[in-house]
Every structure is written in C-alpha cells, then in structure tokens.
Motif scaffolding. Structure first.
Motif, PDB file in Angstrom:
ATOM      1  N   TYR A   1      -9.072   2.783  -3.183  1.00  0.00           N
ATOM      2  CA  TYR A   1      -8.023   2.006  -3.837  1.00  0.00           C
ATOM      3  C   TYR A   1      -8.531   0.661  -4.350  1.00  0.00           C
TER       4      TYR A   1
ATOM      5  N   LEU B   1       2.205  -0.785   6.091  1.00  0.00           N
ATOM      6  CA  LEU B   1       1.814  -0.990   4.691  1.00  0.00           C
ATOM      7  C   LEU B   1       0.511  -0.245   4.424  1.00  0.00           C
ATOM      8  N   GLU B   2       0.550   0.695   3.498  1.00  0.00           N
ATOM      9  CA  GLU B   2      -0.598   1.539   3.193  1.00  0.00           C
ATOM     10  C   GLU B   2      -1.393   0.968   2.020  1.00  0.00           C
TER      11      GLU B   2
ATOM     12  N   ARG C   1      -1.977   2.073  -0.859  1.00  0.00           N
ATOM     13  CA  ARG C   1      -1.300   2.203  -2.150  1.00  0.00           C
ATOM     14  C   ARG C   1      -0.295   1.070  -2.364  1.00  0.00           C
ATOM     15  N   HIS C   2       0.257   0.541  -1.259  1.00  0.00           N
ATOM     16  CA  HIS C   2       1.173  -0.588  -1.374  1.00  0.00           C
ATOM     17  C   HIS C   2       0.425  -1.872  -1.701  1.00  0.00           C
ATOM     18  N   LEU C   3      -0.801  -1.983  -1.192  1.00  0.00           N
ATOM     19  CA  LEU C   3      -1.566  -3.229  -1.324  1.00  0.00           C
ATOM     20  C   LEU C   3      -2.341  -3.313  -2.634  1.00  0.00           C
ATOM     21  N   ARG C   4      -2.429  -2.198  -3.356  1.00  0.00           N
ATOM     22  CA  ARG C   4      -3.173  -2.205  -4.616  1.00  0.00           C
ATOM     23  C   ARG C   4      -2.556  -3.193  -5.611  1.00  0.00           C
TER      24      ARG C   4
END
Length: 247
Positions: A151, A181-182, A184-187
């Motif tokens: 990511y 929070l994964e 994909r959320h942090l991208r």
C-alpha cells in the motif's frame, strides 16, 4: 528522568510494597519520556519477558520502582537503537547478573555517516536498520509488513534498509492497526502527506537551487519548520472535525 514516588513526612521510609504501582500509574509515569507508550505496549513487554511485575491475589499487576526503570530502559533501547526485544532482554539480564555487558548493535545496516568526502564529511545522518530489526521495532509479522509495503505506507531506502522515519511510520501504523484501522484506510493519509510535501518543496525549491551553502542550509531549516507547522495544522483540523462530530 522518571519520577519515583516517595512517602510523605511522618510516614517513615516507604517499602517496596508501599511504592508498588498499578499499570495505569506506570503508564502515566512513563509517558513523561515516552508519550506514545500504551497499556497494551506494557502488557506486550511483560508477555515477552522484559518485565515481571508482582500480582495481587486478585490478579492485578503491581510494578516495583525497578520494574518501571527496566521498562524505561527497554523503551529507550527500542527508540534510540532499534534493538530486537530478544537482544534487549539478554542485555538487561546480563546487567542484572552484574556482568559488564556493552550495548549490542542492531546489525550491519546502521549507517551513521553520509559517506561523502571532503569538507563536511562524517556528518551524522539517520541510522538504517535491517528488515528483521524493523519487524522487531514495530512488533509485527513479515506478512503485515509486506501488506504495508504493497500500500506504499513503508518502503526501504534507495541504499537498502529502513531509516528512522520509516521506523516511526511503522510503529504508528501498527498502533493504529490495533484500533482496527487497516492499511487501505491509511493510504489516504499517505497521499495527503505526499501532497503537503509537494507544497513545501515548491516553497523551498528556489532556495535549494542556490549556489550559496548557507542559503541551501536555510532551505533545509525552512522545510523542517514548514513540515512541523503542517503537522500542527493537520492535527488542529482533525481535532476540530472530531469536536463537530462528537458534540
């Protein structure tokens, strides 16, 4: 320095049991020096054998002053030297046995000079650590790190290894992951940071192209100041948005 609780006047000398602290009190004491430490982190270090607090008959942890100091030593060695927990444990156990143990190295990836020649060579730069040390510092598995890299959240430097900033990012990603929070959320956060960096680069670019070394040094200082202001503004925006949503 850690503050050690002491008995008040007229109460005599406090015993080790009198000064034993709950895990919450330990957390408050450690946060003076380690703002990012959490109760789950302390529990993890206990599970890894880095500290062995006493237990009350009802099962509550009670930490002695030497337990708190040992925790502080562990956190310092993680923060300043990126050492794996196994190495830290062995080092502290050797010291506890009275052995003259020098601080071990994190591995062959540490690079403390910029490698340049001539005037100004030998200037200290961010240390680099290897993949195993990064996994230990962030307390994650190889598959989790691979997902972060897919990511674009973390990446090795062009010279190989991971620098101090990447270690910080990895620790924060791991902490956020414990709240669900994964990657994909942090991208999106990474994308916003890239855009902010682009704005700062535009501001300092004319200074960095200057032939005067002092002007180029001023560009670096300006970029750092702008980055700090950007982080503070982002934090203020988040706090404002939360206040609106939660009230």
């Amino acid at each position: 320095m850690l503050r050690t609780p002491t008995g008040g006047a007229g109460h005599g000398t406090a015993t080790a049991d009198d000064r034993a602290m709950s895990i919450g009190a330990v957390l408050l004491q450690l946060r003076d020096e380690f703002p990012e430490v959490t109760i789950s982190k302390i529990r993890f270090l206990e599970a890894e054998g880095l500290v062995e607090p006493q237990r009350t008959p009802s099962g509550y942890r009670k930490f002695r002053p030497d337990d708190v100091e040992r925790l502080a030593q562990v956190l310092r060695m993680q923060r300043d030297h990126y050492l794996p927990l196994k190495v830290i444990r062995e080092h502290l156990d050797a010291l506890a046995r009275g052995e003259q143990a020098s601080l071990p190295s994190a591995g062959g990836e540490r690079d403390l000079t910029d490698g340049s020649s001539g005037a100004g060579s030998g200037r200290a730069t961010a240390a680099r650590i290897g993949r195993a040390e990064l996994l230990a510092a962030a307390e994650v598995t190889e598959s989790e790190l691979e997902e972060w890299e897919s990511y674009g959240l973390v990446a090795p430097t062009a010279e190989g290894g991971y620098d101090a900033e990447t270690v910080t990012v990895a620790k924060l990603v791991a902490d956020l992951g414990r709240f669900g929070l994964e990657p994909r959320h942090l991208r999106a956060m990474r994308g916003a940071a890239e855009r902010e960096a682009g704005l700062i680069e535009q501001v300092v670019a004319p200074l960095r192209r200057h032939r005067n070394p002092q002007t180029r040094a001023h560009a670096e200082a300006t970029a750092k100041e702008l980055a700090e202001l950007s982080v503070r503004l982002h934090s203020a925006f988040v706090q404002t948005a939360l206040r609106i949503r939660l009230h």
